[in-house]
Design an enzyme around this catalytic site. Structure first.
Site, PDB file in Angstrom:
ATOM      1  N   VAL A  96      -2.775  11.207  10.960  1.00 41.19           N
ATOM      2  CA  VAL A  96      -1.505  11.221  10.855  1.00 41.19           C
ATOM      3  C   VAL A  96      -0.801  11.248   9.445  1.00 41.19           C
ATOM      4  O   VAL A  96       0.417  11.584   9.215  1.00 41.19           O
ATOM      5  CB  VAL A  96      -0.549  10.268  11.860  1.00 41.19           C
TER       6      VAL A  96
ATOM      7  N   TYR B 271       0.869  -2.462  -0.337  1.00 36.68           N
ATOM      8  CA  TYR B 271       1.181  -2.841   1.242  1.00 36.68           C
ATOM      9  C   TYR B 271       2.509  -3.444   1.240  1.00 36.68           C
ATOM     10  O   TYR B 271       3.270  -2.797   1.933  1.00 36.68           O
ATOM     11  CB  TYR B 271       0.088  -3.810   1.601  1.00 36.68           C
ATOM     12  N   VAL B 272       2.940  -4.406   0.153  1.00 34.53           N
ATOM     13  CA  VAL B 272       4.361  -4.942   0.602  1.00 34.53           C
ATOM     14  C   VAL B 272       5.358  -3.757   0.358  1.00 34.53           C
ATOM     15  O   VAL B 272       6.340  -3.766   0.961  1.00 34.53           O
ATOM     16  CB  VAL B 272       4.439  -6.186  -0.297  1.00 34.53           C
TER      17      VAL B 272
ATOM     18  N   ALA C  84       5.000  -0.545   0.483  1.00 39.18           N
ATOM     19  CA  ALA C  84       5.275   0.552   1.503  1.00 39.18           C
ATOM     20  C   ALA C  84       5.763  -0.003   2.674  1.00 39.18           C
ATOM     21  O   ALA C  84       6.737   0.684   3.159  1.00 39.18           O
ATOM     22  CB  ALA C  84       3.802   1.078   1.791  1.00 39.18           C
TER      23      ALA C  84
ATOM     24  N   ILE D 236      -1.015 -11.341  13.078  1.00 40.41           N
ATOM     25  CA  ILE D 236      -1.463 -11.464  14.500  1.00 40.41           C
ATOM     26  C   ILE D 236      -3.095 -11.230  14.798  1.00 40.41           C
ATOM     27  O   ILE D 236      -3.350 -10.003  14.379  1.00 40.41           O
ATOM     28  CB  ILE D 236      -0.761 -10.408  15.461  1.00 40.41           C
TER      29      ILE D 236
HETATM   30  N1  LIG Z   1      -2.480  -7.438  12.608  1.00 36.67           N
HETATM   31  C1  LIG Z   1      -1.747  -8.085  11.822  1.00 36.67           C
HETATM   32  O1  LIG Z   1      -1.791  -9.032  11.691  1.00 36.67           O
HETATM   33  C2  LIG Z   1      -0.369  -7.214  11.565  1.00 36.67           C
HETATM   34  C3  LIG Z   1       0.492  -8.088  10.859  1.00 36.67           C
HETATM   35  C4  LIG Z   1       1.864  -7.327  10.282  1.00 36.67           C
HETATM   36  C5  LIG Z   1       1.698  -6.014  10.553  1.00 36.67           C
HETATM   37  N2  LIG Z   1       0.762  -5.295  11.035  1.00 36.67           N
HETATM   38  C6  LIG Z   1       0.875  -3.739  10.919  1.00 36.67           C
HETATM   39  O2  LIG Z   1       0.528  -3.681  12.715  1.00 36.67           O
HETATM   40  C7  LIG Z   1       0.069  -2.131  12.532  1.00 36.67           C
HETATM   41  C8  LIG Z   1      -1.239  -2.291  13.448  1.00 36.67           C
HETATM   42  O3  LIG Z   1      -2.169  -3.033  12.732  1.00 36.67           O
HETATM   43  P1  LIG Z   1      -3.507  -3.708  13.191  1.00 36.67           P
HETATM   44  O4  LIG Z   1      -3.726  -4.859  12.398  1.00 36.67           O
HETATM   45  O5  LIG Z   1      -3.629  -3.608  14.541  1.00 36.67           O
HETATM   46  O6  LIG Z   1      -4.638  -2.589  12.346  1.00 36.67           O
HETATM   47  P2  LIG Z   1      -6.299  -2.193  12.889  1.00 36.67           P
HETATM   48  O7  LIG Z   1      -6.687  -2.900  13.871  1.00 36.67           O
HETATM   49  O8  LIG Z   1      -6.764  -1.939  11.574  1.00 36.67           O
HETATM   50  O9  LIG Z   1      -5.991  -0.635  13.439  1.00 36.67           O
HETATM   51  C9  LIG Z   1      -5.476   0.465  12.923  1.00 36.67           C
HETATM   52  C10 LIG Z   1      -5.396   1.513  13.732  1.00 36.67           C
HETATM   53  O10 LIG Z   1      -4.895   2.847  12.950  1.00 36.67           O
HETATM   54  C11 LIG Z   1      -5.858   3.908  13.134  1.00 36.67           C
HETATM   55  N3  LIG Z   1      -6.100   4.837  11.935  1.00 36.67           N
HETATM   56  C12 LIG Z   1      -6.591   4.347  10.774  1.00 36.67           C
HETATM   57  N4  LIG Z   1      -6.219   5.527  10.009  1.00 36.67           N
HETATM   58  C13 LIG Z   1      -5.629   6.529  10.663  1.00 36.67           C
HETATM   59  C14 LIG Z   1      -5.038   7.903  10.459  1.00 36.67           C
HETATM   60  N5  LIG Z   1      -5.431   8.506   9.207  1.00 36.67           N
HETATM   61  N6  LIG Z   1      -4.753   8.491  11.448  1.00 36.67           N
HETATM   62  C15 LIG Z   1      -4.422   7.872  12.642  1.00 36.67           C
HETATM   63  N7  LIG Z   1      -4.829   6.619  13.214  1.00 36.67           N
HETATM   64  C16 LIG Z   1      -5.323   5.953  11.980  1.00 36.67           C
HETATM   65  C17 LIG Z   1      -7.113   3.329  13.443  1.00 36.67           C
HETATM   66  O11 LIG Z   1      -7.943   4.075  14.300  1.00 36.67           O
HETATM   67  P3  LIG Z   1      -9.167   4.997  13.780  1.00 36.67           P
HETATM   68  O12 LIG Z   1     -10.150   3.892  12.975  1.00 36.67           O
HETATM   69  O13 LIG Z   1      -9.875   5.445  14.872  1.00 36.67           O
HETATM   70  O14 LIG Z   1      -8.771   5.769  12.857  1.00 36.67           O
HETATM   71  C18 LIG Z   1      -6.674   2.154  14.411  1.00 36.67           C
HETATM   72  O15 LIG Z   1      -6.542   2.411  15.701  1.00 36.67           O
HETATM   73  C19 LIG Z   1      -0.033  -1.816  11.027  1.00 36.67           C
HETATM   74  O16 LIG Z   1       1.297  -0.962  10.924  1.00 36.67           O
HETATM   75  C20 LIG Z   1      -0.330  -3.006  10.400  1.00 36.67           C
HETATM   76  O17 LIG Z   1       0.255  -2.739   9.333  1.00 36.67           O
HETATM   77  C21 LIG Z   1      -0.501  -5.916  11.717  1.00 36.67           C
END
Ligand SMILES: NC(=O)c1ccc[n+]([C@@H]2O[C@H](COP(=O)([O-])OP(=O)(O)OC[C@H]3O[C@@H](n4cnc5c(N)ncnc54)[C@H](OP(=O)(O)O)[C@@H]3O)[C@@H](O)[C@H]2O)c1
Length: 252
Positions: free
Chosen positions: A68, A161-162, A164, A194
């Site tokens: 994306v 990151y912060v 963006a 989380i």
């Molecule tokens: N978990 C937390 O503590 C936390 C806290 C604050 C904010 N967030 C935000 O919540 C969101 C999800 O975080 P998460 O922790 O669940 O991350 P995650 O477990 O690392 O999952 C990331 C997801 O993004 C996909 N992805 C990576 N590159 C991509 C690309 N170029 N095009 C399409 N999909 C892509 C990955 O799939 P593939 O590997 O198949 O590409 C995976 O499904 C993020 O925006 C993160 O910044 C998370």
């Protein structure tokens, strides 16, 4: 037809739905009657597992591979989704993330900042432009950006990151003003920390002790907030940033 569900008959696209928060968001939306396009870039087996979990519970979902962050990845994606589900996307969740490097200012480069901006500004822009024709035509739509509490915390050694994630707040507000007259709502959810698969084995005590609710949040906490913002329950809410972090931060 599934009756009594909050999002019956709608179609959602969740970027990065193969694992982490994205998987839970997909599942929660599907449980409320949405047909879910589970986007991923590289982990097709994980994306298929998300689809299976939804189908096992009687919901509708399909996996769509697309980087994306690239024009070529997004091009044609909405056509594929509408062809598959028989209607275009009504709910867009900008959730995908790449690696989030922790580096000092000295170690950081402009390219590193750009990497983060590609995920949190470029990808949402490409996707919103792709969903707008249908949303404008039907006078309805919900766009939800996933931000982060790091914007308020200003975590050190995390500036790419912060920065963006901070941009997503202004983007959410400007899009909400611009698209409100077309009936399209735009909001942001700012999760706290989380733990998901990628945090396995990481010590969380030092963080949870600072959270007023004295515990870690769960992916379902984020997913249920997304269902709320996507649904008619939130029909008069737009341009808002909702922190889901046990009270770790207050306001923006
Ligand atoms: N978990 C937390 O503590 C936390 C806290 C604050 C904010 N967030 C935000 O919540 C969101 C999800 O975080 P998460 O922790 O669940 O991350 P995650 O477990 O690392 O999952 C990331 C997801 O993004 C996909 N992805 C990576 N590159 C991509 C690309 N170029 N095009 C399409 N999909 C892509 C990955 O799939 P593939 O590997 O198949 O590409 C995976 O499904 C993020 O925006 C993160 O910044 C998370």
């Amino acid at each position: 037809m599934l009756s009594g569900k909050k999002l019956n008959g709608s179609v959602a696209l969740v970027t990065g739905g193969s694992r982490g928060l994205g998987r839970w968001i997909c599942k929660a939306l599907a449980d409320e009657g949405t047909s879910v396009a589970v986007n991923y870039n590289s982990s097709s087996a994980d994306a298929e597992r998300t689809v299976e979990l939804i189908q096992e519970a009687g919901g509708k979902a399909a996996a769509f591979r697309a980087d994306v962050t690239q024009e070529a990845g997004v091009e044609g994606l909405m056509d594929q989704i509408s062809k598959h589900f028989g209607r275009p996307v009504d709910i867009l969740v900008n959730n995908a993330t790449g690696p989030q490097p922790m580096l000092s200012i000295e170690e950081s480069t402009w390219e590193l900042y750009l990497d983060q901006l590609h995920f949190f500004v470029k990808a949402p822009l490409l996707l919103v432009k792709a969903v707008l024709p249908h949303m404008k035509a039907q006078g309805r739509g919900s766009i939800i950006n996933i931000g982060s509490e790091v914007v308020q915390l200003g975590n050190p050694n995390f500036s790419s990151y912060v920065t963006a994630k901070s941009s997503m707040i202004g983007m959410t507000r400007s899009w909400a003003s611009e698209l409100g007259p077309s009936g399209i709502r735009v909001n942001l959810i700012a999760p706290g920390w989380i733990p998901v698969e990628r945090h396995e084995g990481v010590q969380t005590d030092h963080y949870s002790k600072q959270v007023p609710l004295r515990k870690m949040g769960e992916p379902s906490d984020i997913a249920s907030a997304i269902v709320f913002l996507a649904s008619e329950d939130a029909k008069f809410i737009t341009g808002q940033c909702l922190s889901v972090n046990g009270g770790m931060t207050f306001g923006i």
